[in-house]
Design a protein around this motif. Sequence first.
Motif: not given
Length: 292
Positions: A180-181, A237
Amino acid sequence: DQAKELHVAVAAYDSAHDASSTDHLALPAELYDALTAEDQLVLVLQPEVDLQTGAPTGVEALIRWKHPRRGTLNPNDFIDTIEHGELLAPFTRYVLDRALAAAADWAGHGLDLPVSVNVSARSLLDATLPAQVADALRRHRLGAGRLVLEITESVAVSDQEVVDEVIAALREMGVQISVDDFGTGFSSLSFVTRVTVDELKVDRSFVTDMTDSAAAAAVVRGAVELGARLGARVVAEGVETADQRAALLALGCTSAQGYHFSRPLPADKIVAALNQLAQAAPPKVIPLRADG
Ligand code: C2E
Ligand code: MG
Ligand code: MG
Ligand code: MG
């Protein structure tokens, strides 16, 4: 059982913290209440889509705290407190259970989409996590391939070897692993050299900036190329505009998530939203005209 375990955890947390010192936002007792009360901690669900067609490819579960006095709290208001407290393990189990319940629900409506669950790297210090995940999948009658674990390295963990082993065990079971990220935080790049990952989630900051900043666009392009070399899916995202969507497509990115496609939705709205996205999606390959 779980309630007793929570009691022990809260007692340990209380004795380690001076509860009278501040009116801290997320007091352990409030978190305890939230974990045991009905519907205080709820998941909202955000579709992930094929960038080209807009068809849903998965759903991310995001926690919200419907606090009885403070209104709805976002994870940034309380995740830190959970991560550093004794309630992390029960919280992780709670989120996993609710997310798999939601996935079982849309599977029951004929939607074969995985659910993505956020786990902090600290949860992966628990060597019993793979067995807990297996148990939760069994309870909800879901195959391991229906679960994606999104790992955020927001804090450096003390024992990287344990984390890597837990991730390897989860992957061995068939659970998908997502970074993630991606591009921010502690060690996203070294992370992919230590464990095999199935997905890179490019951080929203790069997506936001990529249409104005050549450097941000270069990071996104780098992530797309890295994903291809690693055999990992790349998800962008925070896609909010058609321009961002077009820029991502031009760089070869295939999947995305963001307000441009759908906001995070309450559980009772997700099946209708997924069906709508699937219906609106044009066919991915435009067939040749018969008279052409
Ligand atoms: P994340 O996993 O990177 O989740 C994406 C965040 O971006 C979510 O914020 C989502 O609501 C937001 N978002 C999605 N699309 C857009 C967009 O187009 N524009 C903008 N501005 N924002 C968008 P949220 O729900 O506040 O979550 C924040 C972070 O909290 C998450 O970031 C994740 O790291 C953490 N988190 C959320 N739920 C959980 C959980 O159940 N467990 C753990 N450990 N962490 C969680
Ligand atoms: Mg996430
Ligand atoms: Mg993310
Ligand atoms: Mg992010």
